[in-house]
Write a protein that holds these residues in place. Structure first.
Motif, PDB file in Angstrom:
ATOM      1  N   UNK A   1     -18.626 -38.991  -2.070  1.00 48.43           N
ATOM      2  CA  UNK A   1     -18.801 -39.890  -0.927  1.00 48.43           C
ATOM      3  C   UNK A   1     -19.724 -39.212   0.083  1.00 48.43           C
ATOM      4  N   UNK A   2     -20.264 -39.990   1.004  1.00 47.37           N
ATOM      5  CA  UNK A   2     -21.151 -39.412   2.013  1.00 47.37           C
ATOM      6  C   UNK A   2     -20.443 -38.316   2.811  1.00 47.37           C
ATOM      7  N   UNK A   3     -19.159 -38.519   3.097  1.00 50.21           N
ATOM      8  CA  UNK A   3     -18.411 -37.548   3.901  1.00 50.21           C
ATOM      9  C   UNK A   3     -18.076 -36.278   3.132  1.00 50.21           C
ATOM     10  N   UNK A   4     -18.140 -36.336   1.802  1.00 46.74           N
ATOM     11  CA  UNK A   4     -17.778 -35.178   0.984  1.00 46.74           C
ATOM     12  C   UNK A   4     -18.974 -34.524   0.304  1.00 46.74           C
ATOM     13  N   UNK A   5     -20.147 -35.066   0.519  1.00 44.31           N
ATOM     14  CA  UNK A   5     -21.311 -34.543  -0.186  1.00 44.31           C
ATOM     15  C   UNK A   5     -21.560 -33.082   0.197  1.00 44.31           C
ATOM     16  N   UNK A   6     -21.779 -32.200  -0.775  1.00 49.89           N
ATOM     17  CA  UNK A   6     -21.966 -30.779  -0.465  1.00 49.89           C
ATOM     18  C   UNK A   6     -23.160 -30.484   0.444  1.00 49.89           C
ATOM     19  N   UNK A   7     -24.119 -31.394   0.511  1.00 49.61           N
ATOM     20  CA  UNK A   7     -25.290 -31.177   1.363  1.00 49.61           C
ATOM     21  C   UNK A   7     -25.306 -32.133   2.558  1.00 49.61           C
ATOM     22  N   UNK A   8     -24.121 -32.632   2.931  1.00 45.24           N
ATOM     23  CA  UNK A   8     -24.053 -33.630   3.987  1.00 45.24           C
ATOM     24  C   UNK A   8     -24.539 -33.131   5.333  1.00 45.24           C
ATOM     25  N   UNK A   9     -24.520 -31.812   5.567  1.00 47.65           N
ATOM     26  CA  UNK A   9     -24.881 -31.277   6.875  1.00 47.65           C
ATOM     27  C   UNK A   9     -26.383 -31.056   7.029  1.00 47.65           C
ATOM     28  N   UNK A  10     -27.165 -31.196   5.974  1.00 42.91           N
ATOM     29  CA  UNK A  10     -28.613 -30.974   6.093  1.00 42.91           C
ATOM     30  C   UNK A  10     -29.244 -32.064   6.927  1.00 42.91           C
ATOM     31  N   UNK A  11     -30.151 -31.669   7.800  1.00 47.88           N
ATOM     32  CA  UNK A  11     -30.844 -32.612   8.689  1.00 47.88           C
ATOM     33  C   UNK A  11     -32.328 -32.280   8.679  1.00 47.88           C
ATOM     34  N   UNK A  12     -33.144 -33.321   8.512  1.00 45.28           N
ATOM     35  CA  UNK A  12     -34.600 -33.110   8.595  1.00 45.28           C
ATOM     36  C   UNK A  12     -35.249 -32.933   7.252  1.00 45.28           C
TER      37      UNK A  12
END
Length: 381
Positions: free
Chosen positions: A370-381
């Motif tokens: 899920x979007x909330x559990x994705x291992x790379x969810x914190x990447x921005x930019x």
């Protein structure tokens, strides 16, 4: 979730040091053409994290200690063995860490400069192309050979390369993604996958000079390298006369088609209807397509088509695709046929290009997280 810290990470195949305001990362795994392991990825990321806020480090230079290769990609034989052993965690860990490194390079706040000699493929592109976004440089020379050859082993152009390929000239990015063809320095300059050419005989002296001359900013270091390239431009290849430039009209005609079956049909028509070089090029390209994984080519075309968002979005999508490529794609069979048994007779899940359905491709892009559990969810930019 905060990004993992790799401050204590080190690896015998990665040498890092700071000299004269420059952080050097030197790849040193010659027996595998500097193919990346999880340990190498973490050591590189650790160095970048250490230097990120250090005011004494003005820029970063990454290079190979060996003439044959900058980096031939990720260690796919390790991934094959991990899959055979049922170690999904090892596979996920490698790709998560690799894509985090690629994102860290892409968003790095200081100039990142990559000296790209010899083979630069797959993961080697991932740890170099982001230099363009840091006000750094991608330096190429006479031995440079670039490719994203993943469709040959049933994979796709990952490490965020869809983002870069989508921003090349015309349909060239689509062509490179689908065929996995290798390009040289002039081609890379032509399609903005490289920034400057410098005779590789001049690289050692330049590296020495960069460690002794005074610099006040990272931009000064970049400018020094550009001046060296301009001063030694006599033997530089002409991008507008490169193989890609010469084939550009054909590439745009055929690879602008919306899917791989129609690309193939367009090429087959040209093979029979065109004359001379155009027909020969079409025939050669048809031969390439017939050797690649039909499903992977279709996925690769979509990877480029969907890459109009951020690098973070591309890398999250790449991670999703690694899962599906191992679970229901062709990568294990491709590695077996090309690199393990070396019989070069892969049995693709979908044998014919014409038989790949839109739903087959769409299924590959489904995320196991899920979007909330994705291992790379914190990447921005």
């Amino acid at each position: 979730m905060s990004q993992p810290a790799y401050a204590e990470a080190s690896d015998p195949h990665v040498a890092t040091r700071v000299s004269n305001g420059i952080g050097f990362i030197e790849l040193d795994r010659p027996q595998a053409l500097n193919a990346l392991t999880t340990g190498m990825v973490r050591a590189m990321h650790a160095a970048l994290d250490t230097w990120r806020e250090n005011p004494e480090v003005l820029a970063v230079i990454v290079l190979s200690r060996h003439p044959r290769a900058f980096c031939a990609g990720g260690d796919v034989r390790f991934l094959y063995d991990a899959h055979r052993d049922g170690d999904q965690h090892a596979i996920d860990t490698f790709f998560i860490d690799e894509y985090r490194l690629d994102h860290a390079i892409f968003t790095y706040p200081k100039p990142y400069i990559a000296f790209l000699n010899g083979i630069v493929m797959g993961g080697g592109m991932g740890i170099s192309q982001g230099a363009h976004r840091t006000a750094g440089l991608r330096v190429v020379g006479g031995t440079t050979r670039m490719a994203m050859p993943e469709t040959r082993i049933g994979l796709f152009p990952d490490v965020g390369m869809g983002w870069f390929l989508a921003r090349t000239r015309g349909a060239v990015g689509r062509y490179l993604a689908v065929t996995g063809e290798t390009i040289e320095a002039a081609d890379a300059l032509y399609v903005s996958l490289a920034d400057v050419w410098l005779d590789e005989a001049a690289w050692p002296a330049l590296i020495d000079a960069l460690q002794s001359e005074p610099f006040e900013t990272g931009a000064d270091i970049v400018a020094r390298i550009r001046r060296e390239a301009e001063a030694n431009s006599g033997g530089a290849p002409a991008p507008d006369a490169s193989a890609l430039a010469n084939a550009r009209a054909w590439i745009d005609r055929h690879f602008a088609q919306p899917d791989v079956p129609r690309i193939l049909a367009s090429l087959e028509a040209a093979q029979h209807e065109a004359d001379g070089a155009a027909a020969d090029w079409a025939a050669r390209t048809i031969g390439v397509l017939r050797e690649r994984s039909p499903l992977s080519m279709a996925v690769s075309l979509d990877v480029v088509a969907r890459a109009d968002g951020s690098m973070a979005e591309c890398l999250r999508r790449d991670l999703d695709l690694t899962r599906s490529s191992f679970a229901q794609g062709d990568v294990i069979e491709g590695i077996r046929a090309r690199l393990v048994d070396k019989d070069n007779r892969p049995q693709w899940r979908i044998e014919r290009i014409e038989d790949v359905r839109a739903e087959d491709v769409e299924r590959m892009f489904e995320s196991p997280w899920s979007a909330a559990q994705h291992p790379l969810r914190d990447l921005v930019g």
